[in-house]
Design a protein around this motif. Structure first.
Motif, PDB file in Angstrom:
ATOM      1  N   PHE A  40      19.401-109.986  12.739  1.00  0.00           N
ATOM      2  CA  PHE A  40      19.809-108.973  11.759  1.00  0.00           C
ATOM      3  C   PHE A  40      20.096-109.676  10.426  1.00  0.00           C
ATOM      4  O   PHE A  40      21.215-110.075  10.130  1.00  0.00           O
ATOM      5  CB  PHE A  40      21.034-108.195  12.271  1.00  0.00           C
ATOM      6  CG  PHE A  40      21.353-106.969  11.467  1.00  0.00           C
ATOM      7  CD1 PHE A  40      20.586-105.817  11.597  1.00  0.00           C
ATOM      8  CD2 PHE A  40      22.419-106.958  10.586  1.00  0.00           C
ATOM      9  CE1 PHE A  40      20.878-104.675  10.857  1.00  0.00           C
ATOM     10  CE2 PHE A  40      22.725-105.831   9.843  1.00  0.00           C
ATOM     11  CZ  PHE A  40      21.961-104.677   9.973  1.00  0.00           C
ATOM     12  N   GLY A  41      19.026-109.843   9.645  1.00  0.00           N
ATOM     13  CA  GLY A  41      19.067-110.662   8.440  1.00  0.00           C
ATOM     14  C   GLY A  41      20.067-110.240   7.382  1.00  0.00           C
ATOM     15  O   GLY A  41      20.622-111.082   6.676  1.00  0.00           O
ATOM     16  N   LYS A  42      20.301-108.942   7.253  1.00  0.00           N
ATOM     17  CA  LYS A  42      21.217-108.468   6.216  1.00  0.00           C
ATOM     18  C   LYS A  42      22.596-109.102   6.357  1.00  0.00           C
ATOM     19  O   LYS A  42      23.267-109.370   5.360  1.00  0.00           O
ATOM     20  CB  LYS A  42      21.351-106.939   6.280  1.00  0.00           C
ATOM     21  CG  LYS A  42      20.089-106.189   5.918  1.00  0.00           C
ATOM     22  CD  LYS A  42      20.325-104.690   6.085  1.00  0.00           C
ATOM     23  CE  LYS A  42      19.067-103.889   5.887  1.00  0.00           C
ATOM     24  NZ  LYS A  42      19.315-102.445   6.062  1.00  0.00           N
ATOM     25  N   ALA A  43      23.035-109.343   7.582  1.00  0.00           N
ATOM     26  CA  ALA A  43      24.358-109.934   7.801  1.00  0.00           C
ATOM     27  C   ALA A  43      24.420-111.335   7.198  1.00  0.00           C
ATOM     28  O   ALA A  43      25.452-111.732   6.635  1.00  0.00           O
ATOM     29  CB  ALA A  43      24.697-109.967   9.288  1.00  0.00           C
ATOM     30  N   TYR A  44      23.327-112.099   7.290  1.00  0.00           N
ATOM     31  CA  TYR A  44      23.299-113.442   6.700  1.00  0.00           C
ATOM     32  C   TYR A  44      23.423-113.356   5.175  1.00  0.00           C
ATOM     33  O   TYR A  44      24.086-114.181   4.550  1.00  0.00           O
ATOM     34  CB  TYR A  44      22.006-114.180   7.063  1.00  0.00           C
ATOM     35  CG  TYR A  44      21.855-114.477   8.529  1.00  0.00           C
ATOM     36  CD1 TYR A  44      22.476-115.591   9.107  1.00  0.00           C
ATOM     37  CD2 TYR A  44      21.084-113.657   9.355  1.00  0.00           C
ATOM     38  CE1 TYR A  44      22.336-115.876  10.454  1.00  0.00           C
ATOM     39  CE2 TYR A  44      20.945-113.934  10.709  1.00  0.00           C
ATOM     40  CZ  TYR A  44      21.567-115.039  11.253  1.00  0.00           C
ATOM     41  OH  TYR A  44      21.432-115.316  12.591  1.00  0.00           O
ATOM     42  N   ASN A  45      22.771-112.360   4.565  1.00  0.00           N
ATOM     43  CA  ASN A  45      22.858-112.170   3.128  1.00  0.00           C
ATOM     44  C   ASN A  45      24.300-111.913   2.707  1.00  0.00           C
ATOM     45  O   ASN A  45      24.821-112.539   1.788  1.00  0.00           O
ATOM     46  CB  ASN A  45      21.965-111.005   2.684  1.00  0.00           C
ATOM     47  CG  ASN A  45      22.174-110.664   1.217  1.00  0.00           C
ATOM     48  OD1 ASN A  45      21.851-111.440   0.333  1.00  0.00           O
ATOM     49  ND2 ASN A  45      22.734-109.503   0.963  1.00  0.00           N
ATOM     50  N   HIS A  46      24.954-110.987   3.392  1.00  0.00           N
ATOM     51  CA  HIS A  46      26.318-110.619   3.014  1.00  0.00           C
ATOM     52  C   HIS A  46      27.293-111.774   3.267  1.00  0.00           C
ATOM     53  O   HIS A  46      28.198-112.010   2.473  1.00  0.00           O
ATOM     54  CB  HIS A  46      26.740-109.354   3.756  1.00  0.00           C
ATOM     55  CG  HIS A  46      26.014-108.133   3.282  1.00  0.00           C
ATOM     56  ND1 HIS A  46      24.668-107.947   3.474  1.00  0.00           N
ATOM     57  CD2 HIS A  46      26.442-107.048   2.609  1.00  0.00           C
ATOM     58  CE1 HIS A  46      24.299-106.792   2.939  1.00  0.00           C
ATOM     59  NE2 HIS A  46      25.362-106.226   2.408  1.00  0.00           N
ATOM     60  N   LEU A  47      27.072-112.497   4.342  1.00  0.00           N
ATOM     61  CA  LEU A  47      27.906-113.662   4.638  1.00  0.00           C
ATOM     62  C   LEU A  47      27.654-114.757   3.589  1.00  0.00           C
ATOM     63  O   LEU A  47      28.598-115.406   3.116  1.00  0.00           O
ATOM     64  CB  LEU A  47      27.598-114.159   6.054  1.00  0.00           C
ATOM     65  CG  LEU A  47      28.633-115.025   6.759  1.00  0.00           C
ATOM     66  CD1 LEU A  47      30.017-114.397   6.750  1.00  0.00           C
ATOM     67  CD2 LEU A  47      28.188-115.272   8.207  1.00  0.00           C
ATOM     68  N   GLY A  48      26.387-114.930   3.209  1.00  0.00           N
ATOM     69  CA  GLY A  48      26.047-115.886   2.152  1.00  0.00           C
ATOM     70  C   GLY A  48      26.740-115.539   0.848  1.00  0.00           C
ATOM     71  O   GLY A  48      27.263-116.411   0.153  1.00  0.00           O
ATOM     72  N   TYR A  49      26.771-114.240   0.532  1.00  0.00           N
ATOM     73  CA  TYR A  49      27.454-113.775  -0.678  1.00  0.00           C
ATOM     74  C   TYR A  49      28.940-114.139  -0.624  1.00  0.00           C
ATOM     75  O   TYR A  49      29.505-114.632  -1.602  1.00  0.00           O
ATOM     76  CB  TYR A  49      27.273-112.262  -0.830  1.00  0.00           C
ATOM     77  CG  TYR A  49      28.080-111.671  -1.954  1.00  0.00           C
ATOM     78  CD1 TYR A  49      27.596-111.684  -3.262  1.00  0.00           C
ATOM     79  CD2 TYR A  49      29.335-111.114  -1.720  1.00  0.00           C
ATOM     80  CE1 TYR A  49      28.343-111.151  -4.300  1.00  0.00           C
ATOM     81  CE2 TYR A  49      30.085-110.586  -2.759  1.00  0.00           C
ATOM     82  CZ  TYR A  49      29.588-110.603  -4.041  1.00  0.00           C
ATOM     83  OH  TYR A  49      30.342-110.083  -5.076  1.00  0.00           O
ATOM     84  N   LEU A  50      29.565-113.906   0.526  1.00  0.00           N
ATOM     85  CA  LEU A  50      30.983-114.261   0.683  1.00  0.00           C
ATOM     86  C   LEU A  50      31.200-115.751   0.427  1.00  0.00           C
ATOM     87  O   LEU A  50      32.110-116.138  -0.316  1.00  0.00           O
ATOM     88  CB  LEU A  50      31.457-113.946   2.105  1.00  0.00           C
ATOM     89  CG  LEU A  50      32.111-112.615   2.386  1.00  0.00           C
ATOM     90  CD1 LEU A  50      32.539-112.542   3.849  1.00  0.00           C
ATOM     91  CD2 LEU A  50      33.290-112.357   1.478  1.00  0.00           C
ATOM     92  N   TYR A  51      30.378-116.580   1.050  1.00  0.00           N
ATOM     93  CA  TYR A  51      30.543-118.020   0.893  1.00  0.00           C
ATOM     94  C   TYR A  51      30.265-118.473  -0.536  1.00  0.00           C
ATOM     95  O   TYR A  51      30.961-119.337  -1.069  1.00  0.00           O
ATOM     96  CB  TYR A  51      29.682-118.791   1.901  1.00  0.00           C
ATOM     97  CG  TYR A  51      30.390-118.908   3.221  1.00  0.00           C
ATOM     98  CD1 TYR A  51      31.318-119.918   3.450  1.00  0.00           C
ATOM     99  CD2 TYR A  51      30.168-117.983   4.237  1.00  0.00           C
ATOM    100  CE1 TYR A  51      32.011-120.009   4.653  1.00  0.00           C
ATOM    101  CE2 TYR A  51      30.855-118.060   5.435  1.00  0.00           C
ATOM    102  CZ  TYR A  51      31.775-119.074   5.640  1.00  0.00           C
ATOM    103  OH  TYR A  51      32.462-119.159   6.816  1.00  0.00           O
TER     104      TYR A  51
END
Length: 164
Positions: A40-51
């Motif tokens: 579920f790629g979108k989760a990586y995007n949002h987590l990347g944004y947080l980091y």
């Protein structure tokens, strides 16, 4: 409720937590999504944004953005977020490659991508290329604020050219 709907609802919840400055809760939700479905790629995007934006851990943010691109290359948001990070890090070759790809992704706002090209070239001192891309940003929008930003960016680049 089907699997995908549940993940999208969890993602929406994490987004709300990010907006409400509940970063740790958002991080936990996003990591749970990835445990449930590592594709579920979108989760990586949002987590990347947080980091990247909230924790200022750019390397981890970049790794997560790359995972999103690998898992969900048609997800428009990844192109904006990753572009900003690459620009922040001054990784111009990777940024140009990403922006070139982004222009062919359905749903990506072309004006935003051209603006990112403009920023990239302006930061490198390639002012004529910056102006050309800011012009493309302005020509590819129906939004007045975006048009105004393109015009002011062009004016800024022209002022910088006067310094040479």
């Amino acid at each position: 409720m089907d699997h995908l709907t549940r993940l999208e609802e969890m993602l929406a919840s994490a987004n709300m937590d990010i907006k409400n400055n509940n970063y740790e809760k958002a991080e936990n939700t996003l990591e749970e999504i990835i445990k449930i479905d590592p594709n579920f790629g979108k989760a990586y995007n949002h987590l990347g944004y947080l980091y990247e934006v909230k924790f200022k851990e750019y390397d981890k943010g970049e790794t997560l953005y790359k995972m999103c691109l690998e898992k969900s290359p048609m997800y428009p948001a990844i192109y904006y977020n990753y572009a900003v990070l690459l620009s922040t890090l001054g990784k111009w070759d990777e940024l140009k490659e990403l922006l070139d790809k982004a222009l062919n992704i359905p749903g990506v706002t072309k004006a935003t991508i051209y603006n990112e090209y403009g920023i990239m070239y302006e930061q490198q001192g390639k002012l004529d290329l910056a102006i050309e891309n800011y012009r493309n940003a302005g020509l590819n929008t129906l939004d007045q604020a975006t048009l105004d930003r393109a015009k002011s960016s062009i004016a800024r680049c022209k002022s910088k050219k006067d310094l040479f």
